[in-house]
Design a protein around this motif. Sequence first.
Motif, PDB file in Angstrom:
ATOM      1  N   CYS A 126       9.504 -13.231  66.633  1.00 33.68           N
ATOM      2  CA  CYS A 126      10.617 -13.510  67.539  1.00 33.68           C
ATOM      3  C   CYS A 126      11.485 -14.614  66.942  1.00 33.68           C
ATOM      4  O   CYS A 126      11.326 -15.785  67.248  1.00 33.68           O
ATOM      5  CB  CYS A 126      10.085 -13.934  68.911  1.00 33.68           C
ATOM      6  N   SER A 151       8.856 -11.215  77.646  1.00 26.99           N
ATOM      7  CA  SER A 151       9.016 -12.425  76.840  1.00 26.99           C
ATOM      8  C   SER A 151       7.736 -12.706  76.053  1.00 26.99           C
ATOM      9  O   SER A 151       6.664 -12.183  76.364  1.00 26.99           O
ATOM     10  CB  SER A 151       9.341 -13.617  77.741  1.00 26.99           C
ATOM     11  N   THR A 170      12.089  -9.049  64.894  1.00 27.75           N
ATOM     12  CA  THR A 170      12.299  -7.834  65.676  1.00 27.75           C
ATOM     13  C   THR A 170      12.899  -8.178  67.036  1.00 27.75           C
ATOM     14  O   THR A 170      12.999  -9.342  67.412  1.00 27.75           O
ATOM     15  CB  THR A 170      10.961  -7.104  65.872  1.00 27.75           C
ATOM     16  N   HIS A 171      13.276  -7.147  67.769  1.00 27.11           N
ATOM     17  CA  HIS A 171      13.826  -7.337  69.111  1.00 27.11           C
ATOM     18  C   HIS A 171      13.627  -6.055  69.901  1.00 27.11           C
ATOM     19  O   HIS A 171      13.299  -5.015  69.339  1.00 27.11           O
ATOM     20  CB  HIS A 171      15.311  -7.705  69.053  1.00 27.11           C
ATOM     21  N   PRO A 202      15.467 -15.262  64.484  1.00 30.93           N
ATOM     22  CA  PRO A 202      16.772 -14.681  64.141  1.00 30.93           C
ATOM     23  C   PRO A 202      16.689 -13.448  63.250  1.00 30.93           C
ATOM     24  O   PRO A 202      17.489 -12.543  63.367  1.00 30.93           O
ATOM     25  CB  PRO A 202      17.490 -15.814  63.418  1.00 30.93           C
ATOM     26  N   GLN A 257      15.577 -17.376  75.727  1.00 27.10           N
ATOM     27  CA  GLN A 257      16.287 -16.662  74.672  1.00 27.10           C
ATOM     28  C   GLN A 257      15.379 -15.730  73.885  1.00 27.10           C
ATOM     29  O   GLN A 257      15.637 -15.460  72.725  1.00 27.10           O
ATOM     30  CB  GLN A 257      16.923 -17.669  73.724  1.00 27.10           C
ATOM     31  N   CYS A 258      14.322 -15.262  74.490  1.00 24.62           N
ATOM     32  CA  CYS A 258      13.409 -14.374  73.779  1.00 24.62           C
ATOM     33  C   CYS A 258      14.128 -13.071  73.448  1.00 24.62           C
ATOM     34  O   CYS A 258      14.860 -12.522  74.262  1.00 24.62           O
ATOM     35  CB  CYS A 258      12.158 -14.096  74.615  1.00 24.62           C
ATOM     36  N   ARG A 259      13.882 -12.569  72.260  1.00 27.52           N
ATOM     37  CA  ARG A 259      14.539 -11.351  71.781  1.00 27.52           C
ATOM     38  C   ARG A 259      13.810 -10.084  72.216  1.00 27.52           C
ATOM     39  O   ARG A 259      14.233  -8.987  71.906  1.00 27.52           O
ATOM     40  CB  ARG A 259      14.611 -11.391  70.258  1.00 27.52           C
ATOM     41  N   HIS A 260      12.676 -10.246  72.879  1.00 28.51           N
ATOM     42  CA  HIS A 260      11.856  -9.107  73.278  1.00 28.51           C
ATOM     43  C   HIS A 260      11.729  -9.032  74.792  1.00 28.51           C
ATOM     44  O   HIS A 260      11.980  -9.992  75.497  1.00 28.51           O
ATOM     45  CB  HIS A 260      10.437  -9.240  72.708  1.00 28.51           C
TER      46      HIS A 260
END
Length: 111
Positions: A60, A32, A65-66, A62, A26-29
């Motif tokens: 990383c 990863s 950044t993403h 909620p 579930q990494c936002r970037h």
Amino acid sequence: MSLPRRAAHVAIRGYQLTLSGLVGRQCRHWPSCSAYTDEAIERHGLWAGGWMGLARICRCGPFGTHGIDLVPERLPEGAAWHRPWAYGRWRGVNAPATPLAEEVHDPLPGP
């Protein structure tokens, strides 16, 4: 590759093959956080790369950044072994320039 870098690589790869699948990818970037840290350590050494990875993991979340965030080619200006927090980017991302952004900033061709 030096022994400390190799040990860090083995630990990160072990995480990727075991715990990462259990926790969920579930990494936002991209890449990863574990791949980013591995590349940062490979490129800049265990001390600087480890701090870069820690800063990335802290971003990383909620409210973090993403998006695309690449490992910088060079160490940040002002980074030194006795100021480890200066290695990491604690806000923002290192995204590549997009063609659209370059078009917007290009001056209009002359007559």
